[in-house]
Design a protein around this motif. Structure first.
Motif, PDB file in Angstrom:
ATOM      1  N   ASP A   1       0.874  -1.122  -0.046  1.00 61.23           N
ATOM      2  CA  ASP A   1       0.038   0.129   0.186  1.00 61.23           C
ATOM      3  C   ASP A   1       0.727   1.158   0.069  1.00 61.23           C
ATOM      4  O   ASP A   1       1.266   1.647   1.049  1.00 61.23           O
ATOM      5  CB  ASP A   1      -0.930   0.077   1.252  1.00 61.23           C
ATOM      6  CG  ASP A   1      -2.110   0.996   1.184  1.00 61.23           C
ATOM      7  OD1 ASP A   1      -2.382   1.351  -0.047  1.00 61.23           O
ATOM      8  OD2 ASP A   1      -2.362   1.552   2.324  1.00 61.23           O
ATOM      9  N   TRP A   2       1.253   1.754  -1.232  1.00 59.27           N
ATOM     10  CA  TRP A   2       2.134   2.972  -1.277  1.00 59.27           C
ATOM     11  C   TRP A   2       1.525   4.031  -0.638  1.00 59.27           C
ATOM     12  O   TRP A   2       0.376   4.238  -0.932  1.00 59.27           O
ATOM     13  CB  TRP A   2       2.537   3.023  -2.833  1.00 59.27           C
ATOM     14  CG  TRP A   2       2.994   1.939  -3.739  1.00 59.27           C
ATOM     15  CD1 TRP A   2       2.266   1.055  -4.153  1.00 59.27           C
ATOM     16  CD2 TRP A   2       4.543   1.474  -3.829  1.00 59.27           C
ATOM     17  NE1 TRP A   2       3.094  -0.008  -4.781  1.00 59.27           N
ATOM     18  CE2 TRP A   2       4.635   0.394  -4.375  1.00 59.27           C
ATOM     19  CE3 TRP A   2       5.471   2.080  -3.313  1.00 59.27           C
ATOM     20  CZ2 TRP A   2       5.656  -0.207  -4.826  1.00 59.27           C
ATOM     21  CZ3 TRP A   2       6.806   1.272  -3.873  1.00 59.27           C
ATOM     22  CH2 TRP A   2       6.765   0.263  -4.467  1.00 59.27           C
ATOM     23  N   SER A   3       2.481   4.895   0.015  1.00 58.68           N
ATOM     24  CA  SER A   3       1.868   5.854   0.640  1.00 58.68           C
ATOM     25  C   SER A   3       2.789   7.236   0.432  1.00 58.68           C
ATOM     26  O   SER A   3       3.986   7.099   0.454  1.00 58.68           O
ATOM     27  CB  SER A   3       2.058   5.623   1.880  1.00 58.68           C
ATOM     28  OG  SER A   3       1.219   4.463   2.422  1.00 58.68           O
ATOM     29  N   ALA A   4       2.148   8.340   0.059  1.00 61.88           N
ATOM     30  CA  ALA A   4       2.784   9.900  -0.022  1.00 61.88           C
ATOM     31  C   ALA A   4       2.673  10.235   1.495  1.00 61.88           C
ATOM     32  O   ALA A   4       1.610  10.693   1.971  1.00 61.88           O
ATOM     33  CB  ALA A   4       2.128  10.493  -0.861  1.00 61.88           C
ATOM     34  N   ARG A   5       3.707  10.098   2.279  1.00 63.94           N
ATOM     35  CA  ARG A   5       3.335  10.564   3.538  1.00 63.94           C
ATOM     36  C   ARG A   5       3.075  11.855   3.926  1.00 63.94           C
ATOM     37  O   ARG A   5       2.491  12.415   4.766  1.00 63.94           O
ATOM     38  CB  ARG A   5       4.796   9.822   4.460  1.00 63.94           C
ATOM     39  CG  ARG A   5       5.009   8.468   4.616  1.00 63.94           C
ATOM     40  CD  ARG A   5       3.695   7.860   5.260  1.00 63.94           C
ATOM     41  NE  ARG A   5       4.148   6.349   5.348  1.00 63.94           N
ATOM     42  CZ  ARG A   5       3.275   5.502   5.622  1.00 63.94           C
ATOM     43  NH1 ARG A   5       2.080   5.908   6.128  1.00 63.94           N
ATOM     44  NH2 ARG A   5       3.637   4.264   5.769  1.00 63.94           N
ATOM     45  N   ASP A   6       3.807  12.820   2.962  1.00 62.87           N
ATOM     46  CA  ASP A   6       3.697  14.344   3.376  1.00 62.87           C
ATOM     47  C   ASP A   6       2.212  14.802   2.900  1.00 62.87           C
ATOM     48  O   ASP A   6       1.600  15.742   3.551  1.00 62.87           O
ATOM     49  CB  ASP A   6       4.628  15.234   2.559  1.00 62.87           C
ATOM     50  CG  ASP A   6       4.900  14.566   1.112  1.00 62.87           C
ATOM     51  OD1 ASP A   6       4.087  13.715   0.660  1.00 62.87           O
ATOM     52  OD2 ASP A   6       5.956  15.234   0.519  1.00 62.87           O
ATOM     53  N   VAL A   7       1.612  14.097   1.820  1.00 64.43           N
ATOM     54  CA  VAL A   7       0.333  14.479   1.478  1.00 64.43           C
ATOM     55  C   VAL A   7      -0.755  13.921   2.532  1.00 64.43           C
ATOM     56  O   VAL A   7      -1.566  14.628   2.812  1.00 64.43           O
ATOM     57  CB  VAL A   7      -0.003  13.651   0.132  1.00 64.43           C
ATOM     58  CG1 VAL A   7      -1.548  13.754  -0.398  1.00 64.43           C
ATOM     59  CG2 VAL A   7       0.873  14.149  -1.096  1.00 64.43           C
ATOM     60  N   GLN A   8      -0.170  12.657   3.004  1.00 56.62           N
ATOM     61  CA  GLN A   8      -1.113  12.088   4.017  1.00 56.62           C
ATOM     62  C   GLN A   8      -1.067  12.717   5.237  1.00 56.62           C
ATOM     63  O   GLN A   8      -2.263  13.118   6.057  1.00 56.62           O
ATOM     64  CB  GLN A   8      -0.659  10.668   4.408  1.00 56.62           C
ATOM     65  CG  GLN A   8      -1.392   9.912   5.330  1.00 56.62           C
ATOM     66  CD  GLN A   8      -0.711   8.616   5.777  1.00 56.62           C
ATOM     67  OE1 GLN A   8       0.283   8.211   5.225  1.00 56.62           O
ATOM     68  NE2 GLN A   8      -1.222   7.872   6.816  1.00 56.62           N
ATOM     69  N   ARG A   9      -0.199  13.395   5.578  1.00 55.03           N
ATOM     70  CA  ARG A   9      -0.028  14.130   6.842  1.00 55.03           C
ATOM     71  C   ARG A   9      -0.689  15.398   6.861  1.00 55.03           C
ATOM     72  O   ARG A   9      -1.597  15.873   7.757  1.00 55.03           O
ATOM     73  CB  ARG A   9       1.592  14.509   7.073  1.00 55.03           C
ATOM     74  CG  ARG A   9       1.988  15.391   8.298  1.00 55.03           C
ATOM     75  CD  ARG A   9       3.523  15.397   8.613  1.00 55.03           C
ATOM     76  NE  ARG A   9       3.955  15.943   7.591  1.00 55.03           N
ATOM     77  CZ  ARG A   9       4.903  15.178   6.976  1.00 55.03           C
ATOM     78  NH1 ARG A   9       5.203  13.990   7.087  1.00 55.03           N
ATOM     79  NH2 ARG A   9       5.468  15.685   5.912  1.00 55.03           N
TER      80      ARG A   9
END
Length: 365
Positions: A194-202
């Motif tokens: 499950d690839w994640s864009a952590r800055d977008v998510q944050r």
């Protein structure tokens, strides 16, 4: 043999003639399932078979084993076909079942509060993903663009992987499904990233859960290992504190599957699904407890599978403490987050049962 008669995972393959066929894998060959049941496998997918139910699953598996043992049907070399996703993903739900992952993430994001939210040990926490962005292993993962903060819309600078196990639903339901009945509906498992864009998510997770930071790509292995092949990898659930009454799991729904994560051939993680707090049967019971139906092709992700040791963390968010530290690669490189060109490969096994791999290479956005 890695893919022996006790395994026989399912997929669809495309041959040199362009025709799509539903198959099981045996060693380095595949068996075309069409002659075993021309109705269930007429379109070359697993969709009708998955929806046919548990007795059909057992019948086809038995006939496939007998056919291979008899040796009276030619097998096709795997090198001459291309495995593809064998089923249409109906809905995709990703859970948050690892207490180690949830605790580590909680300490990162809430350093002065409780690591676990009050609901975490009561119900399996999850979010609805985008079924249309589930892709087969080997599909390039294009770096997504998103809102990084209030003024910055740009390609993510914090791309991450998540090592997970996926559960594929076969038999649909018309309402609530109890924990004890989950095996009537869940066909098998696959590896999932499950690839994640952590800055977008944050930035977007205020106050709701993941959205665009995760919906750009979820990679799955094409091979689905049936639960029937994992009987020796099933264990009783161990949970403290006990969950809500309707989620009590007294069966053997905890799976012992070992995951290994490599980034550019460097092993960064070895973890086990035995460390998950919640079971797939509880996923099903919770998901349907409000009356929501299961559909053939529903995909349920376990969430990041992490263990208690530094070498068992299933994502870079945990390994680097949200970018505060780095990890070293065997080629001398260091990473905080994934770079363009990096390839992530997740493999899995349960004793002699091999689940194959799910891989994805990062492409510039």
């Amino acid at each position: 043999m890695a893919y022996g008669l006790d395994n026989l995972p399912y997929a669809s393959v495309v041959g040199t003639d362009g025709r799509r066929r539903a198959v099981v894998r045996f060693g380095d060959d595949v068996l075309d399932l069409t002659p075993l049941d021309s109705t269930l496998f007429a379109d070359g997918t697993l969709d009708a078979f998955l929806g046919a139910g548990r007795q059909a699953w057992a019948d086809v598996r038995g006939r496939a084993q007998e056919t291979i043992e008899a040796g009276d049907t030619a097998l096709t070399p795997l090198t001459t076909v291309r495995p593809v996703l064998g089923f249409a993903v109906a809905d995709y739900v990703d859970f948050y079942a690892s207490i180690h992952h949830a605790t580590n993430a909680g300490r990162i994001f809430r350093p002065h509060g409780d690591a676990l939210a009050p609901n975490w040990t009561v119900v399996p926490v999850g979010y609805h993903g985008r079924a249309g962005t589930v892709v087969a292993s080997g599909t390039p993962v294009v770096r997504p663009t998103g809102q990084l903060d209030a003024t910055t819309f740009a390609p993510t600078r914090a791309l991450d992987f998540e090592a997970e196990l996926g559960f594929v639903v076969g038999t649909p339901s018309t309402g609530a499904v109890g924990v004890a009945d989950a095996d009537e509906h869940v066909f098998g498992v696959c590896l999932l990233d499950d690839w994640s864009a952590r800055d977008v998510q944050r930035f977007e997770t205020q106050p709701l859960g993941p959205f665009l930071g995760k919906s750009f790509a979820t990679s799955v292995s094409p091979w689905i290992t049936p639960l029937a092949a994992l009987q020796d990898a099933r264990f009783p659930s161990v949970q403290t504190p006990a969950p809500a009454d309707h989620l009590l799991d007294t069966g053997r729904h905890r799976l012992g599957i070992e995951l290994t994560v490599r980034v550019n051939d460097t092993v960064l993680c070895r973890s086990s699904t035995t460390d998950l707090h919640w079971t797939y049967a509880q996923f099903v019971a919770h998901l349907t407890s409000n009356g929501a139906p299961l559909r053939t092709g529903d995909l349920l992700g376990s969430g990041t599978v992490s263990g208690p040791e530094p070498g068992s963390l299933g994502c870079l968010l945990e390994m680097t403490r949200n970018g505060a530290e780095t990890v070293s690669l065997d080629d001398g490189g260091v990473r905080t987050w994934l770079e363009d060109g990096d390839e992530v490969v997740i493999t899995g096994s349960a004793g002699p049962i091999t689940l194959g791999e799910v891989r994805g290479r990062v492409a510039a956005g």
